[in-house]
Scaffold this motif. Structure first.
Motif, PDB file in Angstrom:
ATOM      1  N   ASN A   1      43.693  31.972  46.583  1.00 24.03           N
ATOM      2  CA  ASN A   1      44.429  31.434  45.451  1.00 24.03           C
ATOM      3  C   ASN A   1      45.108  32.627  44.786  1.00 24.03           C
ATOM      4  O   ASN A   1      45.201  33.690  45.395  1.00 24.03           O
ATOM      5  CB  ASN A   1      43.522  30.631  44.496  1.00 24.03           C
ATOM      6  CG  ASN A   1      42.431  31.462  43.847  1.00 24.03           C
ATOM      7  OD1 ASN A   1      42.416  32.701  43.942  1.00 24.03           O
ATOM      8  ND2 ASN A   1      41.504  30.802  43.180  1.00 24.03           N
TER       9      ASN A   1
ATOM     10  N   SER B   1      42.342  40.726  49.674  1.00 28.82           N
ATOM     11  CA  SER B   1      41.899  41.358  48.425  1.00 28.82           C
ATOM     12  C   SER B   1      41.413  42.781  48.683  1.00 28.82           C
ATOM     13  O   SER B   1      41.641  43.692  47.875  1.00 28.82           O
ATOM     14  CB  SER B   1      40.786  40.533  47.778  1.00 28.82           C
ATOM     15  OG  SER B   1      41.288  39.285  47.325  1.00 28.82           O
TER      16      SER B   1
ATOM     17  N   ASN C   1      49.457  37.252  42.216  1.00 36.00           N
ATOM     18  CA  ASN C   1      48.335  38.097  41.825  1.00 36.00           C
ATOM     19  C   ASN C   1      48.835  39.449  41.314  1.00 36.00           C
ATOM     20  O   ASN C   1      48.443  39.915  40.249  1.00 36.00           O
ATOM     21  CB  ASN C   1      47.417  38.284  43.026  1.00 36.00           C
ATOM     22  CG  ASN C   1      46.193  39.158  42.745  1.00 36.00           C
ATOM     23  OD1 ASN C   1      46.058  39.733  41.683  1.00 36.00           O
ATOM     24  ND2 ASN C   1      45.329  39.285  43.717  1.00 36.00           N
TER      25      ASN C   1
ATOM     26  N   ASP D   1      50.741  33.650  46.777  1.00 37.52           N
ATOM     27  CA  ASP D   1      49.568  33.962  45.957  1.00 37.52           C
ATOM     28  C   ASP D   1      49.383  35.476  45.802  1.00 37.52           C
ATOM     29  O   ASP D   1      48.970  35.939  44.735  1.00 37.52           O
ATOM     30  CB  ASP D   1      48.310  33.327  46.555  1.00 37.52           C
ATOM     31  CG  ASP D   1      48.053  31.933  46.023  1.00 37.52           C
ATOM     32  OD1 ASP D   1      48.620  31.584  44.979  1.00 37.52           O
ATOM     33  OD2 ASP D   1      47.286  31.184  46.646  1.00 37.52           O
TER      34      ASP D   1
ATOM     35  N   LEU E   1      44.067  34.490  42.503  1.00 34.53           N
ATOM     36  CA  LEU E   1      43.120  35.512  42.065  1.00 34.53           C
ATOM     37  C   LEU E   1      42.471  36.259  43.221  1.00 34.53           C
ATOM     38  O   LEU E   1      42.213  37.453  43.130  1.00 34.53           O
ATOM     39  CB  LEU E   1      42.028  34.888  41.185  1.00 34.53           C
ATOM     40  CG  LEU E   1      42.508  34.216  39.897  1.00 34.53           C
ATOM     41  CD1 LEU E   1      41.330  33.558  39.174  1.00 34.53           C
ATOM     42  CD2 LEU E   1      43.192  35.230  38.987  1.00 34.53           C
ATOM     43  N   ARG E   2      42.193  35.556  44.324  1.00 38.21           N
ATOM     44  CA  ARG E   2      41.521  36.152  45.474  1.00 38.21           C
ATOM     45  C   ARG E   2      42.184  35.688  46.759  1.00 38.21           C
ATOM     46  O   ARG E   2      42.654  34.541  46.839  1.00 38.21           O
ATOM     47  CB  ARG E   2      40.038  35.775  45.492  1.00 38.21           C
ATOM     48  CG  ARG E   2      39.240  36.399  44.375  1.00 38.21           C
ATOM     49  CD  ARG E   2      37.792  35.956  44.394  1.00 38.21           C
ATOM     50  NE  ARG E   2      37.098  36.304  45.642  1.00 38.21           N
ATOM     51  CZ  ARG E   2      35.813  36.081  45.864  1.00 38.21           C
ATOM     52  NH1 ARG E   2      35.064  35.509  44.930  1.00 38.21           N
ATOM     53  NH2 ARG E   2      35.268  36.428  47.011  1.00 38.21           N
TER      54      ARG E   2
END
Length: 295
Positions: free
Chosen positions: A162, A170, A292, A288, A164-165
């Protein structure tokens, strides 16, 4: 349905909890601490105290459930043999709790398990227990439980993301920030499949509501995005240069991630879309990543 979920407090697990509770199901999550209990209760789930290392706690929870989803996994990579043993014991225990019934057990694996040959898309119907992929312990254990008559299905995951991750991405972002370059190996033509977290959670619900014993599903929205494209998206977002590394240079740069940064892991979900009437609708991995990094 009363659904028992391992890994319920994790990144993917919490999204599954939300998807199931919103559909009217009662979710009980495995909790190994008071803080996990509090978290589960805060999102509308019940808690069952236990842990993967305590098989009887898993048997007890499975016996009380209408369905079980196994989403927990030790991602430390420090002791693969011990991880495989723990995973097999957990799946065996969940199977014992369901044995003698038609209640479904949904086991989580990885999409790369479905790759039959280099360069090919992983497919749902391919399974090779002799693969070098460390997640083979999951599917070997699932097959053993299915042989005892348990209603087992497998959901295989790609890079789940998403804003965020973004799975292994990541870790790539963390390295890029630390080292000032966004790296890939050689031409960066190896690919990673991907899917948005909310699309993945919806597939779990669809499968647990209408399980088809013995089938494998791929929670894949994008079949394969090249590592070079991912690295260039990171470099743009962080305003740092992209960099091609040789295989030898990659070992020092990526550390534990070097093995995965070199892997070609594209995957198809064509059969899954037919079997589960599943259609991904959320934004893709590159969007995403950009969102981010823009935050």
């Amino acid at each position: 349905m009363k659904i028992f979920l391992t890994g319920a407090t994790g990144f993917i697990g919490l999204a599954i909890v939300a998807e199931l509770t919103q559909a009217g199901h009662q979710v009980t999550g495995l909790a190994r601490s008071e803080s996990s209990e509090r978290l589960l209760k805060s999102v509308g789930a019940q808690a069952h105290r236990g842990e993967l290392e305590n098989p009887q706690s898993l048997v007890d929870a499975a016996q009380k459930a209408d369905a079980v989803i196994h989403c927990a996994y030790d991602h430390s990579f420090s002791n693969p043999e011990e991880t495989a043993k723990k995973e097999a014991q957990a799946i065996d225990a969940l199977g014992r709790g369901l044995q003698g019934s038609a209640r479904p057990l949904i086991v989580t694996s990885v999409a790369a398990m479905g790759i039959a040959a280099t360069g090919q898309l992983a497919s749902e119907d391919f399974y090779d227990p002799a693969t070098r992929n460390p997640r083979k312990s999951t599917e070997i254990a699932a097959a053993a439980v299915a042989d005892r008559g348990v209603n087992v299905s497998v959901i295989r995951l790609p890079q789940v993301h998403n804003a965020l991750r973004q799975g292994f991405v990541s870790a790539l972002i963390h390295l890029a920030r630390e080292k000032g370059v966004s790296a890939y190996i050689d031409e960066g033509s190896n690919r990673w499949a991907a899917a948005h977290l909310l699309d993945v959670a919806r597939l779990y619900r669809l499968v647990v509501e209408k399980p088809l014993p013995g089938l494998r599903y791929h929670a894949v929205a994008e079949e394969g995005i090249s590592l070079r494209t991912i690295a260039e998206t990171i470099s743009t977002g962080l305003n740092i240069p992209p960099l091609s590394l040789s295989s030898e240079e990659a070992k020092a740069h990526f550390g534990w991630l070097a093995l995965f940064a070199a892997m070609d892991m594209p995957a198809s979900s064509a059969l899954t879309r037919q079997r589960a009437a599943w259609q991904p609708t959320h934004q893709g991995l590159l969007q995403d990543i950009a969102q981010n990094l823009s935050g």
